[in-house]
Design a protein around this motif. Structure first.
Motif, PDB file in Angstrom:
ATOM      1  N   MET A  60       0.826  -1.198   0.000  1.00 49.15           N
ATOM      2  CA  MET A  60       0.000   0.000   0.000  1.00 49.15           C
ATOM      3  C   MET A  60       0.864   1.253   0.000  1.00 49.15           C
ATOM      4  O   MET A  60       2.042   1.218   0.365  1.00 49.15           O
ATOM      5  CB  MET A  60      -0.936  -0.002   1.211  1.00 49.15           C
ATOM      6  N   PRO A  61       0.312   2.391  -0.432  1.00 42.49           N
ATOM      7  CA  PRO A  61       1.077   3.641  -0.460  1.00 42.49           C
ATOM      8  C   PRO A  61       1.444   4.112   0.938  1.00 42.49           C
ATOM      9  O   PRO A  61       0.913   3.641   1.939  1.00 42.49           O
ATOM     10  CB  PRO A  61       0.126   4.624  -1.151  1.00 42.49           C
ATOM     11  N   GLU A  62       2.370   5.070   1.002  1.00 41.49           N
ATOM     12  CA  GLU A  62       2.878   5.566   2.289  1.00 41.49           C
ATOM     13  C   GLU A  62       1.872   6.436   3.033  1.00 41.49           C
ATOM     14  O   GLU A  62       2.081   6.752   4.198  1.00 41.49           O
ATOM     15  CB  GLU A  62       4.167   6.368   2.052  1.00 41.49           C
ATOM     16  N   VAL A  63       0.805   6.846   2.368  1.00 40.70           N
ATOM     17  CA  VAL A  63      -0.189   7.713   2.998  1.00 40.70           C
ATOM     18  C   VAL A  63      -1.501   6.948   3.113  1.00 40.70           C
ATOM     19  O   VAL A  63      -2.038   6.460   2.123  1.00 40.70           O
ATOM     20  CB  VAL A  63      -0.401   9.010   2.192  1.00 40.70           C
ATOM     21  N   LEU A  64      -2.015   6.844   4.343  1.00 41.54           N
ATOM     22  CA  LEU A  64      -3.285   6.166   4.565  1.00 41.54           C
ATOM     23  C   LEU A  64      -4.449   7.058   4.158  1.00 41.54           C
ATOM     24  O   LEU A  64      -4.409   8.272   4.361  1.00 41.54           O
ATOM     25  CB  LEU A  64      -3.432   5.786   6.034  1.00 41.54           C
ATOM     26  N   SER A  65      -5.481   6.438   3.606  1.00 40.71           N
ATOM     27  CA  SER A  65      -6.708   7.158   3.262  1.00 40.71           C
ATOM     28  C   SER A  65      -7.868   6.566   4.045  1.00 40.71           C
ATOM     29  O   SER A  65      -7.745   5.528   4.688  1.00 40.71           O
ATOM     30  CB  SER A  65      -6.987   7.056   1.761  1.00 40.71           C
ATOM     31  N   ILE A  66      -9.013   7.224   3.970  1.00 42.59           N
ATOM     32  CA  ILE A  66     -10.185   6.733   4.701  1.00 42.59           C
ATOM     33  C   ILE A  66     -10.641   5.383   4.160  1.00 42.59           C
ATOM     34  O   ILE A  66     -11.168   4.551   4.899  1.00 42.59           O
ATOM     35  CB  ILE A  66     -11.326   7.772   4.637  1.00 42.59           C
ATOM     36  N   ASN A  67     -10.403   5.116   2.882  1.00 39.78           N
ATOM     37  CA  ASN A  67     -10.768   3.818   2.317  1.00 39.78           C
ATOM     38  C   ASN A  67      -9.897   2.704   2.882  1.00 39.78           C
ATOM     39  O   ASN A  67     -10.344   1.562   3.024  1.00 39.78           O
ATOM     40  CB  ASN A  67     -10.647   3.848   0.793  1.00 39.78           C
ATOM     41  N   ASP A  68      -8.628   3.022   3.215  1.00 38.19           N
ATOM     42  CA  ASP A  68      -7.755   2.023   3.831  1.00 38.19           C
ATOM     43  C   ASP A  68      -8.202   1.687   5.242  1.00 38.19           C
ATOM     44  O   ASP A  68      -7.989   0.577   5.725  1.00 38.19           O
ATOM     45  CB  ASP A  68      -6.308   2.535   3.870  1.00 38.19           C
ATOM     46  N   LEU A  69      -8.820   2.648   5.911  1.00 40.56           N
ATOM     47  CA  LEU A  69      -9.195   2.478   7.309  1.00 40.56           C
ATOM     48  C   LEU A  69     -10.505   1.726   7.498  1.00 40.56           C
ATOM     49  O   LEU A  69     -10.839   1.327   8.606  1.00 40.56           O
ATOM     50  CB  LEU A  69      -9.322   3.842   7.993  1.00 40.56           C
ATOM     51  N   THR A  70     -11.273   1.544   6.442  1.00 44.17           N
ATOM     52  CA  THR A  70     -12.598   0.939   6.583  1.00 44.17           C
ATOM     53  C   THR A  70     -12.586  -0.476   6.042  1.00 44.17           C
ATOM     54  O   THR A  70     -12.082  -0.737   4.955  1.00 44.17           O
ATOM     55  CB  THR A  70     -13.657   1.760   5.831  1.00 44.17           C
ATOM     56  N   ASN A  71     -13.158  -1.391   6.830  1.00 45.94           N
ATOM     57  CA  ASN A  71     -13.243  -2.781   6.412  1.00 45.94           C
ATOM     58  C   ASN A  71     -14.353  -2.977   5.401  1.00 45.94           C
ATOM     59  O   ASN A  71     -15.409  -2.360   5.495  1.00 45.94           O
ATOM     60  CB  ASN A  71     -13.491  -3.673   7.630  1.00 45.94           C
ATOM     61  N   GLN A  72     -14.096  -3.857   4.460  1.00 44.00           N
ATOM     62  CA  GLN A  72     -15.109  -4.239   3.494  1.00 44.00           C
ATOM     63  C   GLN A  72     -15.820  -5.490   3.982  1.00 44.00           C
ATOM     64  O   GLN A  72     -15.252  -6.314   4.703  1.00 44.00           O
ATOM     65  CB  GLN A  72     -14.472  -4.492   2.116  1.00 44.00           C
ATOM     66  N   ALA A  73     -17.069  -5.642   3.576  1.00 47.34           N
ATOM     67  CA  ALA A  73     -17.881  -6.754   4.087  1.00 47.34           C
ATOM     68  C   ALA A  73     -17.363  -8.114   3.633  1.00 47.34           C
ATOM     69  O   ALA A  73     -17.493  -9.102   4.336  1.00 47.34           O
ATOM     70  CB  ALA A  73     -19.331  -6.564   3.636  1.00 47.34           C
ATOM     71  N   SER A  74     -16.745  -8.177   2.458  1.00 45.71           N
ATOM     72  CA  SER A  74     -16.399  -9.473   1.883  1.00 45.71           C
ATOM     73  C   SER A  74     -15.035  -9.990   2.313  1.00 45.71           C
ATOM     74  O   SER A  74     -14.742 -11.178   2.168  1.00 45.71           O
ATOM     75  CB  SER A  74     -16.434  -9.379   0.354  1.00 45.71           C
ATOM     76  N   ASP A  75     -14.157  -9.132   2.840  1.00 48.70           N
ATOM     77  CA  ASP A  75     -12.800  -9.521   3.170  1.00 48.70           C
ATOM     78  C   ASP A  75     -12.442  -9.103   4.589  1.00 48.70           C
ATOM     79  O   ASP A  75     -13.079  -8.231   5.185  1.00 48.70           O
ATOM     80  CB  ASP A  75     -11.796  -8.881   2.198  1.00 48.70           C
ATOM     81  N   LEU A  76     -11.395  -9.769   5.125  1.00 51.54           N
ATOM     82  CA  LEU A  76     -10.820  -9.380   6.405  1.00 51.54           C
ATOM     83  C   LEU A  76      -9.510  -8.662   6.113  1.00 51.54           C
ATOM     84  O   LEU A  76      -8.536  -9.290   5.725  1.00 51.54           O
ATOM     85  CB  LEU A  76     -10.590 -10.607   7.288  1.00 51.54           C
ATOM     86  N   ASN A  77      -9.500  -7.345   6.289  1.00 54.55           N
ATOM     87  CA  ASN A  77      -8.321  -6.541   6.008  1.00 54.55           C
ATOM     88  C   ASN A  77      -7.571  -6.230   7.291  1.00 54.55           C
ATOM     89  O   ASN A  77      -8.170  -6.019   8.349  1.00 54.55           O
ATOM     90  CB  ASN A  77      -8.723  -5.228   5.339  1.00 54.55           C
ATOM     91  N   ILE A  78      -6.248  -6.178   7.191  1.00 54.89           N
ATOM     92  CA  ILE A  78      -5.410  -5.730   8.296  1.00 54.89           C
ATOM     93  C   ILE A  78      -4.230  -4.971   7.718  1.00 54.89           C
ATOM     94  O   ILE A  78      -3.741  -5.300   6.634  1.00 54.89           O
ATOM     95  CB  ILE A  78      -4.955  -6.915   9.175  1.00 54.89           C
ATOM     96  N   ILE A  79      -3.792  -3.931   8.402  1.00 54.00           N
ATOM     97  CA  ILE A  79      -2.709  -3.076   7.912  1.00 54.00           C
ATOM     98  C   ILE A  79      -1.463  -3.314   8.754  1.00 54.00           C
ATOM     99  O   ILE A  79      -1.514  -3.282   9.984  1.00 54.00           O
ATOM    100  CB  ILE A  79      -3.109  -1.588   7.973  1.00 54.00           C
TER     101      ILE A  79
END
Length: 271
Positions: A44-63
């Protein structure tokens, strides 16, 4: 289920990519109740965005963030005061904020930090162990209650954070108007919820208390409960009194499920 590791930092990304290709045991292919895990990496890019911070219903995301110095933590602190708080409060993001694990390159940075921002779920120090990393990933997902939808089994469970009703590994999304009603029914399973109490809940949520609106909401909620439980549970209309969540009398007893119970343990609704 698919777990996506969003990695900030090319060195950390390359290291985990190599380790994942060589080491199979730290990254399990199956989890509880035989759930197949599909691990995916994303630089992922060096700058976090609001889309990076929000989980999607279909996947389990972790940063995973490779923190070179204290400035990275300060950037996260500034992010917490803006987008992160907005994500937690906004109803547009029912799946909550994505867990964040910070990887420090040296323990010399730790004394400089009085506390980590709330947006940080966990942290590690280089050199990292892949076994420890995977353990922290699952712990972080549990803390955010993101694994509950995937791993519940043999229970009718409500997850208020994501507005999901879960049963035997399956889940169905509830509308905001259905959530509070569902909480009340699960907390008082088998009891008759008086129509006056239901009307009061509609008033408190700012929704119309017209009989037609209440009937439509109850119909939709009953449909979802019966759909997710294969008609093992249903909402019963009690004449001139209200509604009750009960076991259905005519469900298929040959359906291959273990002994079932209804449990509401994540929230209690009070008026």
């Amino acid at each position: 289920m698919r777990i996506i590791l969003n990695i900030m930092g090319s060195d950390l990304y390359e290291k985990i990519t190599k380790e994942m290709a060589v080491l199979h045991s730290p990254f399990p292919k199956r989890y509880k109740h035989g759930k197949v895990i599909d691990w995916q990496l994303r630089l992922m890019p060096e700058v976090l965005s609001i889309n990076d911070l929000t989980n999607q219903a279909s996947d389990l995301n972790i940063i995973l963030i490779d923190a070179h110095d204290v400035s990275m933590v300060e950037r996260l602190r500034a992010l917490e005061r803006q987008e992160f708080l907005y994500v937690n409060a906004a109803s547009d993001f029912p799946h909550g904020a994505t867990p964040i694990i910070v990887v420090f390159q040296s323990d010399a940075l730790i004394p400089k930090l009085l506390e980590l921002p709330e947006v940080v779920t966990d942290w590690m120090i280089e050199p990292i162990s892949m076994h420890d990393l995977v353990r922290r990933i699952f712990v972080s997902l549990r803390r955010k209650k993101l694994l509950q939808t995937e791993l519940r089994f043999g229970k009718l469970t409500l997850l208020p954070e994501s507005r999901k009703l879960c049963f035997s590994g399956d889940a169905i999304q509830l509308m905001p108007s259905e959530l509070a009603i569902a909480e009340l029914f699960l907390h008082h399973f088998g009891s008759v919820i008086l129509l006056e109490d239901i009307i009061l809940m509609f008033k408190l949520s700012g929704r119309s208390t017209e009989n037609s609106n209440i009937r439509v909401t109850m119909f939709q909620l009953r449909f979802k409960i019966e759909a997710i439980t294969r008609c093992q549970f249903t909402l019963v209309s009690v004449y001139k009194e209200g509604y009750s969540l009960r076991n259905s009398r005519n469900y298929d007893t040959d359906f291959p499920f273990p002994d079932l119970e209804v449990r509401q343990e994540t929230a209690v609704y009070t008026v």
